[in-house]
Design an enzyme around this catalytic site. Structure first.
Site, short mmCIF file in Angstrom:
data_model
loop_
_atom_site.label_atom_id
_atom_site.label_comp_id
_atom_site.label_asym_id
_atom_site.label_seq_id
_atom_site.Cartn_x
_atom_site.Cartn_y
_atom_site.Cartn_z
N ASP B 63 0.87 -1.17 0.00
CA ASP B 63 0.00 0.00 0.00
C ASP B 63 0.91 1.23 0.00
O ASP B 63 1.67 1.45 0.94
CB ASP B 63 -0.88 -0.04 1.26
CG ASP B 63 -1.71 1.22 1.43
OD1 ASP B 63 -1.56 2.18 0.64
OD2 ASP B 63 -2.51 1.25 2.39
N TYR B 156 -9.90 14.43 -7.16
CA TYR B 156 -9.05 13.85 -8.20
C TYR B 156 -8.30 14.94 -8.96
O TYR B 156 -7.09 14.86 -9.17
CB TYR B 156 -9.91 13.01 -9.15
CG TYR B 156 -9.13 12.19 -10.15
CD1 TYR B 156 -8.53 11.00 -9.77
CD2 TYR B 156 -8.99 12.61 -11.47
CE1 TYR B 156 -7.81 10.23 -10.68
CE2 TYR B 156 -8.28 11.85 -12.38
CZ TYR B 156 -7.69 10.67 -11.99
OH TYR B 156 -6.98 9.93 -12.89
#
Lengths: 252, 252
Positions: B63, B156
């Site tokens: 991760d 985003y």
């Protein structure tokens, strides 16, 4: 197998350092290259270097600002090599350093004639051949001074900004025909022309501080390698881009 | 002779389409590739594909928002292959469509965490290895939505704009160490992730309207080719640049 195998390229200013390196690398990657310049001796040297290395090239003396001469040069390229796929537009005029109100209108016009109208003319006559070939790639040399201003170069900066937008306009209008157009924005490159205006390369590097964080100038071959990428099918989804090749000059 | 012969690459999100294609191309061009992803099955597949093609790779599940896990992954890469030269940072996550005022803070944080903080963490651990290797190339995947806005994707867009400037910041600070950093801004690319959010490819093309001039999406391989250019020494003077790979989408 070269990365430009089977392609035909038209390279303006090929007697100069940057376009000369590009013409040589295009040929080494398999392209047949029409080397175009206004100075006969220089462009013949580039073409003969390519032939001596076993590549395909012809030399054409041509003023890119002369419409008839450009048309003839492109026709000659297609007669010699059968088609046209790639254009590297690099012809440029370096104007003297002057603030705007001291710049003669004639010098302004001359800068625009060579740097942008010449590019328009070359592009205008190359496009029909790319339409015939079913695809094509334009690589137009702008400059970091097409993105930020240099001191006392109003005509050069304006014309190089125009190059960026000419590329984008061609990219948008001819995308449906699979013709791509991108600009390269070189930072300071170590060329004989740059040395004429400066005592030595260290002076150039110092003058540009802090904009050259790696404290070196670029080499003509580093522009040429970017041009190979843009000329090749590796960049098939890339069009309308400003490719800065400037050692992070414009990042600071 | 591959264009990345002798190099070691660290590729995040390489279980996905774009980074997977990039990892495979890097492997085919001679790099030893550490394939990193949070989804074990996918990243194992990418590494297995590379190995099956006779090239060097191994898979790591990691991760990128976990500092210790990233450090361990970078250490493992260096233990395995002796050094690290190239980092392709592609791990990304997008929110469900919300206008800003309707977006929960946790949703914002998770997008910034993966897209931007994860990239910082990876860069933070690969840079010392690149310094030890005498140089390196960091390729960060931004988006056209780091350049222009997308509707109802505030986190985003903000994160991808952040990626552009993160690359430039690294480019400026580490040029002295011969480390380059560039961003790639892909346009709409045909990936399973994009297809999962949309009823069909035709619907995506329709939605993007006149900006998709060629009425086609990009292929993951077209991003991979750009990454290959940036990873290679061909791009030795290219740093801090925004490589927009969008077929003139943002030129319009």
């Amino acid at each position: 197998m070269g990365r430009l195998e089977e392609k035909v390229a038209f390279v303006t200013a090929a007697g100069g350092a940057i376009a000369g390196a590009t013409a040589r690398l295009f040929a080494a990657e398999g392209a047949a290259v029409a080397c175009v310049d206004i100075v006969e001796e220089n462009v013949k040297k580039t073409a003969s270097d390519i032939e001596a290395a076993g590549g395909k090239a012809i030399a054409i003396v041509c003023d890119v600002n002369d419409e008839e001469a450009v048309k003839a040069a492109i026709d000659q390229t297609v007669s010699a090599f059968g088609k046209l796929n790639v254009v590297f537009n690099a012809a440029a005029f370096t104007d003297p350093l002057l603030p705007l109100h001291e710049l003669d209108v004639d010098l302004w016009r001359k800068t625009f004639d060579v740097n942008i109208t010449g590019m328009f003319i070359v592009t205008k006559y190359a496009i029909p051949h790319m339409l015939n070939a079913g695809s094509g790639s334009f690589i137009n040399i702008s400059s970091i001074y097409g993105a930020r201003a240099a001191k006392k170069r109003p005509a050069y900066c304006s014309s190089k900004g125009a190059v960026r937008m000419l590329s984008k306009s061609v990219a948008v209008d001819y995308a449906e025909h699979n013709i791509r157009a991108n600009s390269i924005l070189p930072g300071p490159i170590e060329t004989p022309r740059l040395l004429v205006a400066n005592k030595n390369m260290d002076d150039v590097i110092n003058r540009h501080r802090p904009h050259l964080p790696a404290a070196r100038l670029g080499q003509p071959e580093e522009i040429a390698k970017t041009a190979v990428f843009l000329a090749s099918d590796e960049s098939s989804f890339m069009s309308g881009n400003d490719c800065f090749v400037d050692g992070a000059y414009n990042a600071i | 002779m591959g264009r990345l012969e002798g190099k070691v690459a660290f590729v995040t999100a390489s279980g996905g389409a774009i980074a997977g294609a990039t990892a495979r191309l890097f492997g085919a061009e001679g790099a030893a590739v550490c394939c990193v992803d949070i989804v074990e099955e996918n990243v194992n597949q990418t590494a297995a594909d590379i190995n099956a093609a006779g090239c060097k790779a191994f898979a790591l599940t990691c991760d990128v928002t976990n500092d210790d896990a990233v450090k361990a992954a970078v250490d493992k890469t260096v233990t395995e292959y002796g050094k690290l030269d190239v980092c392709f940072n592609a791990a990304a996550y997008s929110e469900k469509r919300h206008r800003l005022a309707d977006m929960p803070v946790d949703m914002w944080k998770s997008v910034i965490d993966v897209n931007l903080t994860g990239m910082f963490i990876v860069a933070r651990h690969v840079i010392p290895q690149m310094q030890a290797a005498g140089g390196g190339s960091i390729i960060n995947v931004s988006s056209i939505y780091g350049v222009v806005g997308a509707k109802e994707r505030p986190a985003y867009c903000a994160a991808k704009g952040g990626v552009r400037m993160l690359s430039k910041s690294i480019a400026v600070d580490y040029a002295v160490d011969n480390i380059r950093a560039n961003s790639i801004m892909p346009g709409p690319i045909e990936t399973p992730r994009l297809l999962a959010r949309n009823p069909s490819i035709e619907a995506i093309i329709e939605r993007h309207g006149p900006r998709l001039h060629q009425k086609r999406l990009g292929k993951p391989e077209e991003i991979a080719q750009t990454a290959l250019f940036l990873a290679s020494d061909d791009a030795s003077f290219t740093s801090g640049a925004d490589m927009v790979v969008d077929a003139a989408y943002t030129a319009f």
